[in-house]
Design a protein around this motif. Sequence first.
Motif, PDB file in Angstrom:
ATOM      1  N   PHE A  24      -5.402  -2.012  -2.193  1.00  0.00           N
ATOM      2  CA  PHE A  24      -6.724  -2.556  -1.898  1.00  0.00           C
ATOM      3  C   PHE A  24      -6.760  -4.051  -2.169  1.00  0.00           C
ATOM      4  N   ARG A  25      -6.217  -4.462  -3.294  1.00  0.00           N
ATOM      5  CA  ARG A  25      -6.239  -5.876  -3.656  1.00  0.00           C
ATOM      6  C   ARG A  25      -5.479  -6.718  -2.621  1.00  0.00           C
ATOM      7  N   ALA A  26      -4.481  -6.094  -1.966  1.00  0.00           N
ATOM      8  CA  ALA A  26      -3.735  -6.790  -0.912  1.00  0.00           C
ATOM      9  C   ALA A  26      -4.392  -6.620   0.448  1.00  0.00           C
ATOM     10  N   ARG A  27      -5.473  -5.821   0.513  1.00  0.00           N
ATOM     11  CA  ARG A  27      -6.138  -5.496   1.774  1.00  0.00           C
ATOM     12  C   ARG A  27      -5.128  -4.934   2.779  1.00  0.00           C
ATOM     13  N   GLN A  28      -4.267  -4.053   2.291  1.00  0.00           N
ATOM     14  CA  GLN A  28      -3.192  -3.496   3.091  1.00  0.00           C
ATOM     15  C   GLN A  28      -3.463  -2.034   3.437  1.00  0.00           C
ATOM     16  N   ASN A  29      -3.364  -1.696   4.702  1.00  0.00           N
ATOM     17  CA  ASN A  29      -3.497  -0.304   5.143  1.00  0.00           C
ATOM     18  C   ASN A  29      -2.355   0.507   4.554  1.00  0.00           C
ATOM     19  N   PRO A  30      -2.651   1.586   3.852  1.00  0.00           N
ATOM     20  CA  PRO A  30      -1.585   2.357   3.201  1.00  0.00           C
ATOM     21  C   PRO A  30      -0.669   3.090   4.166  1.00  0.00           C
ATOM     22  N   HIS A  31      -1.101   3.249   5.428  1.00  0.00           N
ATOM     23  CA  HIS A  31      -0.306   3.994   6.406  1.00  0.00           C
ATOM     24  C   HIS A  31       0.684   3.126   7.171  1.00  0.00           C
ATOM     25  N   THR A  32       0.643   1.829   6.991  1.00  0.00           N
ATOM     26  CA  THR A  32       1.550   0.936   7.701  1.00  0.00           C
ATOM     27  C   THR A  32       2.992   1.178   7.263  1.00  0.00           C
ATOM     28  N   PRO A  33       3.913   1.366   8.213  1.00  0.00           N
ATOM     29  CA  PRO A  33       5.318   1.518   7.823  1.00  0.00           C
ATOM     30  C   PRO A  33       5.778   0.299   7.022  1.00  0.00           C
ATOM     31  N   GLY A  34       6.590   0.536   6.014  1.00  0.00           N
ATOM     32  CA  GLY A  34       7.043  -0.559   5.178  1.00  0.00           C
ATOM     33  C   GLY A  34       7.655  -1.696   5.963  1.00  0.00           C
ATOM     34  N   ARG A  35       8.457  -1.388   6.981  1.00  0.00           N
ATOM     35  CA  ARG A  35       9.139  -2.428   7.752  1.00  0.00           C
ATOM     36  C   ARG A  35       8.173  -3.277   8.564  1.00  0.00           C
ATOM     37  N   ASP A  36       6.924  -2.799   8.730  1.00  0.00           N
ATOM     38  CA  ASP A  36       5.929  -3.565   9.482  1.00  0.00           C
ATOM     39  C   ASP A  36       4.995  -4.364   8.584  1.00  0.00           C
ATOM     40  N   VAL A  37       5.135  -4.224   7.279  1.00  0.00           N
ATOM     41  CA  VAL A  37       4.303  -4.999   6.359  1.00  0.00           C
ATOM     42  C   VAL A  37       4.922  -6.387   6.213  1.00  0.00           C
ATOM     43  N   PRO A  38       4.177  -7.447   6.478  1.00  0.00           N
ATOM     44  CA  PRO A  38       4.740  -8.804   6.360  1.00  0.00           C
ATOM     45  C   PRO A  38       5.342  -9.033   4.980  1.00  0.00           C
ATOM     46  N   SER A  39       6.439  -9.753   4.955  1.00  0.00           N
ATOM     47  CA  SER A  39       7.139  -9.976   3.686  1.00  0.00           C
ATOM     48  C   SER A  39       6.267 -10.716   2.684  1.00  0.00           C
ATOM     49  N   ASP A  40       5.380 -11.605   3.177  1.00  0.00           N
ATOM     50  CA  ASP A  40       4.525 -12.321   2.229  1.00  0.00           C
ATOM     51  C   ASP A  40       3.519 -11.390   1.581  1.00  0.00           C
ATOM     52  N   VAL A  41       3.116 -10.318   2.297  1.00  0.00           N
ATOM     53  CA  VAL A  41       2.216  -9.323   1.707  1.00  0.00           C
ATOM     54  C   VAL A  41       2.954  -8.520   0.637  1.00  0.00           C
ATOM     55  N   VAL A  42       4.194  -8.131   0.936  1.00  0.00           N
ATOM     56  CA  VAL A  42       4.990  -7.392  -0.044  1.00  0.00           C
ATOM     57  C   VAL A  42       5.218  -8.245  -1.288  1.00  0.00           C
ATOM     58  N   ARG A  43       5.509  -9.517  -1.088  1.00  0.00           N
ATOM     59  CA  ARG A  43       5.698 -10.416  -2.234  1.00  0.00           C
ATOM     60  C   ARG A  43       4.414 -10.513  -3.051  1.00  0.00           C
ATOM     61  N   GLY A  44       3.281 -10.565  -2.359  1.00  0.00           N
ATOM     62  CA  GLY A  44       2.009 -10.626  -3.066  1.00  0.00           C
ATOM     63  C   GLY A  44       1.734  -9.377  -3.875  1.00  0.00           C
ATOM     64  N   ILE A  45       2.092  -8.208  -3.323  1.00  0.00           N
ATOM     65  CA  ILE A  45       1.912  -6.951  -4.049  1.00  0.00           C
ATOM     66  C   ILE A  45       2.791  -6.933  -5.298  1.00  0.00           C
ATOM     67  N   TRP A  46       4.048  -7.348  -5.153  1.00  0.00           N
ATOM     68  CA  TRP A  46       4.944  -7.396  -6.318  1.00  0.00           C
ATOM     69  C   TRP A  46       4.391  -8.325  -7.399  1.00  0.00           C
ATOM     70  N   ARG A  47       3.965  -9.511  -7.007  1.00  0.00           N
ATOM     71  CA  ARG A  47       3.458 -10.468  -7.990  1.00  0.00           C
ATOM     72  C   ARG A  47       2.179  -9.955  -8.643  1.00  0.00           C
ATOM     73  N   ASP A  48       1.369  -9.236  -7.888  1.00  0.00           N
ATOM     74  CA  ASP A  48       0.171  -8.626  -8.454  1.00  0.00           C
ATOM     75  C   ASP A  48       0.550  -7.534  -9.443  1.00  0.00           C
ATOM     76  N   TRP A  49       1.600  -6.774  -9.133  1.00  0.00           N
ATOM     77  CA  TRP A  49       2.086  -5.735 -10.030  1.00  0.00           C
ATOM     78  C   TRP A  49       2.591  -6.338 -11.336  1.00  0.00           C
ATOM     79  N   VAL A  50       3.284  -7.474 -11.235  1.00  0.00           N
ATOM     80  CA  VAL A  50       3.747  -8.163 -12.446  1.00  0.00           C
ATOM     81  C   VAL A  50       2.561  -8.467 -13.350  1.00  0.00           C
TER      82      VAL A  50
END
Length: 325
Positions: A230-256
């Motif tokens: 939710f914090r990334a405003r990311q649809n949970p059903h999106t295939p991982g390979r279709d999630v932009p890398s900057d969004v994935v990086r943002g999720i990781w940094r948020d997890w940290v």
Amino acid sequence: MPEGHSVHRIARQFDRNIVGHAVHASSPQGRFAEGASVIDGRTATSVRAVGKQMFLEFDGDLWLRVHLGMYGAWDFAGEIQADPTIAAANGRMGQTNQRGTVFDDAGENSLTSIGAPRRTRVRMSEQTTGLPEQDAQWPPPVVGQVRLRLLTEVTCADLRGPTACELQTPDEVAATIAKLGPDPLVDDVAAGEQRVVEVIARKPTAIGQLLMDQGVVSGIGNVYRAELLFRARQNPHTPGRDVPSDVVRGIWRDWVRLLQIGVETGQMMTMDDLSPDGWRAAMASRDDRHWVYHRAGLPCRVCGTTILVEEMATRKLYWCPNCQS
């Protein structure tokens, strides 16, 4: 299920109170009697948490691996020395100098759930609850189905209901950890970020499932999964390979960031920019602590759309179909 922050808190509890001491080990329930007999009388020499698993080392190159799973918990009794990295949790992670005792609706003192040295019981699990004061009997009586009891001269740790409780050699520990994704509190943060980005970029699996895959990233459970997406405003059903890398990086940094908050406060606090009163309310009640988790049928805190709940890989997924479209 206990998520990564709880297991790191438990490991710090062990480091402060069990490591460096010879332990008397027993299995009152009987299901770990053979393993307990092997470590009985040995000295605990180190402890580490990786994701949702804890590894306690004993002299003689022997390790105890514990995975609490859905229902496991450690109960500590006796003289409990507070780990300073937890006991020093101050207000809203440095946003304010507010102090004070805050009990959540499950009875936990969110700021001092480990506490100062005292004669009491402290439960370390996701569903932490305040347990009654014990009498002067030592060691304390066994209560319920205790898989493993570790006892020093002044501290008792009881393990109940774990998914895994086993002895491992150093090579077996290394093999177990090698199968896990990066943990921000264990691995190099930058290297962990790159590894997560590269793994998710190859996967056709929905990002909502990948975040729960402990081989992709360690420590994220159902609550953090819903909140991170939710914090990334990311649809949970999106295939991982279709999630932009900057969004994935943002999720990781948020997890940290969220993992550190969870370790220091004892709560999965995922709300930002709260007033002092709002922060205290969130610490006191899980209903005020999250954006979407456990809010099925309620309006989104941002857009007002009804929060949905559905099954994803046998676990409940909470999300906002508008904000996360």
